[in-house]
Design a protein around this motif. Sequence first.
Motif, PDB file in Angstrom:
ATOM      1  N   HIS A  21       0.805  -1.232   0.000  1.00  0.00           N
ATOM      2  CA  HIS A  21       0.000   0.000   0.000  1.00  0.00           C
ATOM      3  C   HIS A  21       0.831   1.273   0.000  1.00  0.00           C
ATOM      4  CE1 HIS A  21       0.553  -0.432   4.433  1.00  0.00           C
ATOM      5  NE2 HIS A  21       0.526   0.888   4.414  1.00  0.00           N
ATOM      6  N   GLY A  24       1.485   2.468  -3.669  1.00  0.00           N
ATOM      7  CA  GLY A  24       0.399   3.063  -4.436  1.00  0.00           C
ATOM      8  C   GLY A  24      -0.914   2.392  -4.113  1.00  0.00           C
ATOM      9  N   ASP A  25      -2.006   3.021  -4.555  1.00  0.00           N
ATOM     10  CA  ASP A  25      -3.331   2.481  -4.271  1.00  0.00           C
ATOM     11  C   ASP A  25      -3.665   1.262  -5.124  1.00  0.00           C
ATOM     12  OD1 ASP A  25      -3.796   4.423  -2.372  1.00  0.00           O
ATOM     13  OD2 ASP A  25      -4.797   5.783  -3.763  1.00  0.00           O
ATOM     14  N   SER A  26      -3.126   1.194  -6.326  1.00  0.00           N
ATOM     15  CA  SER A  26      -3.448   0.079  -7.217  1.00  0.00           C
ATOM     16  C   SER A  26      -2.621  -1.148  -6.856  1.00  0.00           C
ATOM     17  CB  SER A  26      -3.190   0.460  -8.671  1.00  0.00           C
ATOM     18  OG  SER A  26      -1.819   0.777  -8.867  1.00  0.00           O
TER      19      SER A  26
END
Length: 258
Positions: A21, A24-26
């Motif tokens: 996490h 990044g969010d993806s």
Amino acid sequence: GRTTCGYFYDGDRRVLFSSTHLEGDSCPPQPDYSKGYVWRVDAGYDIFTARPDGSDLRRLTKTPGYDAEATLSTDGKWIVFTSMRDGDLDLYRMKTDGSQVTRLTDRPGYDGGAFFSRDGAWICYRAGYPESLAATLDYKELLSHQLVRPTHMNLWVMRSDGSGKRQITSKPGASFAPYFTPDGRSLIFSSNWEEPTSRNFDLYLVPTEGGDLQPVTRDMSFDGFPMFSPDGRWLVFASNRGAKARGETNLFLAEWRP
């Protein structure tokens, strides 16, 4: 991001896990199966702990590269995990606060899936070591793309300080997911050694001193990831048996009678 390898400890008051996490969010991309059957070992993974409700999040690893596959000693004092921090996929040990990090393996190749014995004296793990120049070049090329090819692995044990390394299996195919039996004298694990190019993985027992393999399951699908309950009475494992769709995996419980 993607979260993996969850593990309760401290009397179920905390959870140990790995997550991407912070990167990044993806989620990281899916593996590139044009290179065959491969696993991703994404550099964005770090190891964290939190309370079961997600509060009090603490980061334990901060070095570049993959940090994941973390499990704990039964006394809750030590973590064993796989890391790329020194350029290869090796096993390390650290305290549950992230201190006293010690490298345990240093042979070129993938070391992972480690567990402590119940008395904390030994560690079992899976290892895939290249056995030729071509295999070494293939391993390094895949690793540069954050990938490993887990199609040839065997089981090892070592003392919890990294000494006394001993290879337990020497079979074709992939032997993985080792776990100590309640008495500490054997490992239970998953393997497709009888059909090395298939997805027909069964569970087996092997003495920690090495020796003949004893089948535990006989099903024409995937059986893997075996573990014992703390009291040693129950075996839990994952399986594709009875799947209503390709790849469907469920958990199964069986009474253990050694």
